[in-house]
Design a protein around this motif. Sequence first.
Motif, PDB file in Angstrom:
ATOM      1  N   LYS A 146       3.769  33.659 -15.702  1.00  0.00           N
ATOM      2  CA  LYS A 146       3.982  32.714 -16.803  1.00  0.00           C
ATOM      3  C   LYS A 146       5.383  32.789 -17.403  1.00  0.00           C
ATOM      4  O   LYS A 146       5.854  31.821 -18.001  1.00  0.00           O
ATOM      5  CB  LYS A 146       2.925  32.932 -17.897  1.00  0.00           C
ATOM      6  N   ASP A 147       6.038  33.938 -17.248  1.00  0.00           N
ATOM      7  CA  ASP A 147       7.407  34.041 -17.745  1.00  0.00           C
ATOM      8  C   ASP A 147       8.427  33.537 -16.724  1.00  0.00           C
ATOM      9  O   ASP A 147       9.639  33.628 -16.953  1.00  0.00           O
ATOM     10  CB  ASP A 147       7.732  35.488 -18.136  1.00  0.00           C
ATOM     11  N   GLY A 148       7.935  32.996 -15.605  1.00  0.00           N
ATOM     12  CA  GLY A 148       8.810  32.450 -14.576  1.00  0.00           C
ATOM     13  C   GLY A 148       9.201  33.438 -13.503  1.00  0.00           C
ATOM     14  O   GLY A 148       9.866  33.066 -12.518  1.00  0.00           O
ATOM     15  N   THR A 149       8.814  34.694 -13.638  1.00  0.00           N
ATOM     16  CA  THR A 149       9.155  35.700 -12.636  1.00  0.00           C
ATOM     17  C   THR A 149       8.477  35.378 -11.303  1.00  0.00           C
ATOM     18  O   THR A 149       7.278  35.117 -11.255  1.00  0.00           O
ATOM     19  CB  THR A 149       8.727  37.107 -13.092  1.00  0.00           C
ATOM     20  N   ILE A 150       9.274  35.397 -10.233  1.00  0.00           N
ATOM     21  CA  ILE A 150       8.752  35.132  -8.886  1.00  0.00           C
ATOM     22  C   ILE A 150       8.667  36.455  -8.134  1.00  0.00           C
ATOM     23  O   ILE A 150       9.629  37.227  -8.097  1.00  0.00           O
ATOM     24  CB  ILE A 150       9.658  34.161  -8.112  1.00  0.00           C
ATOM     25  N   ALA A 151       7.507  36.700  -7.557  1.00  0.00           N
ATOM     26  CA  ALA A 151       7.299  37.944  -6.814  1.00  0.00           C
ATOM     27  C   ALA A 151       6.576  37.638  -5.511  1.00  0.00           C
ATOM     28  O   ALA A 151       5.941  36.587  -5.355  1.00  0.00           O
ATOM     29  CB  ALA A 151       6.496  38.942  -7.653  1.00  0.00           C
ATOM     30  N   VAL A 152       6.705  38.559  -4.571  1.00  0.00           N
ATOM     31  CA  VAL A 152       6.015  38.459  -3.282  1.00  0.00           C
ATOM     32  C   VAL A 152       5.113  39.676  -3.145  1.00  0.00           C
ATOM     33  O   VAL A 152       5.557  40.818  -3.354  1.00  0.00           O
ATOM     34  CB  VAL A 152       7.029  38.404  -2.115  1.00  0.00           C
ATOM     35  N   ARG A 153       3.862  39.449  -2.824  1.00  0.00           N
ATOM     36  CA  ARG A 153       2.919  40.562  -2.669  1.00  0.00           C
ATOM     37  C   ARG A 153       3.170  41.289  -1.353  1.00  0.00           C
ATOM     38  O   ARG A 153       3.472  40.684  -0.326  1.00  0.00           O
ATOM     39  CB  ARG A 153       1.475  40.046  -2.720  1.00  0.00           C
TER      40      ARG A 153
END
Length: 255
Positions: A146-153
């Motif tokens: 929700k804060d815009g952080t993009i991550a990859v699992r």
Amino acid sequence: MESPSYIALSRMTGLRREMDVVTNNLANMNTPGFQRESMMFAEYLADTKDMRAGIFRKISMVQDLASVRDLSEGPMVNTDNPLDIAISGNGYFTIETEDGPRYTRKGNFTLDNNGQIVTAAGDPLLGADGAPIVLPPEASDIVINKDGTIAVRDPADPMAENPIGQVGVVQFEEEYELKREAGSLLNAEDQDPVEAEDVSVLQGMLEGSNVQGVVEMTRMIETQRSYQSVKNMMDKEDERQRQAIQILGSFGGQA
């Protein structure tokens, strides 16, 4: 042309512009992130000389000042596409174009051949650091918080998330001053964006257009009726002038 015709012509010009705006709203009713527009009209006082009395008089005419965007949030639609993102709150995505940065709430993004997150036109989405967001080649499970952080699992550990960037969401002090360009892009011109506050980035969602079809169709019908009414008045005014010329001409012939 006499004053009534000038006034009617100014009104018809404004109504034609209003019809263009309504038509564009309806055409973009299903465009994600589109914000409807309406016209802002004002009274314009023009000086005109009364040749018979030898004095100047003011006539009240219609002037279309500008089109104004409706900034209300559109409905949120669930797409389950990991690269579809919506902004909940007051803010805009930053897009890098050939003409410089542009801003939009249209969040249906995709990946190009280089792994960049881009628009349908191929323009990169910029991150909070002002650079394009590039996903690693092995990225398969993308998470946008929700804060815009993009991550990859991590495939080996589905609970572990490796951050790779953050979606940039910005705001403007004079939001109504943003100029609409092609599609849903907005030009900030001389305004500087600031980091958005009190917003959430929603993954797998798209913000729909805030255009209400029934309302716009009603506006279109009202505009058409008003235009026809003014046209009928102008036709009658033209006929009145013709008759006046004929009558005055007949008196001149008798003399």
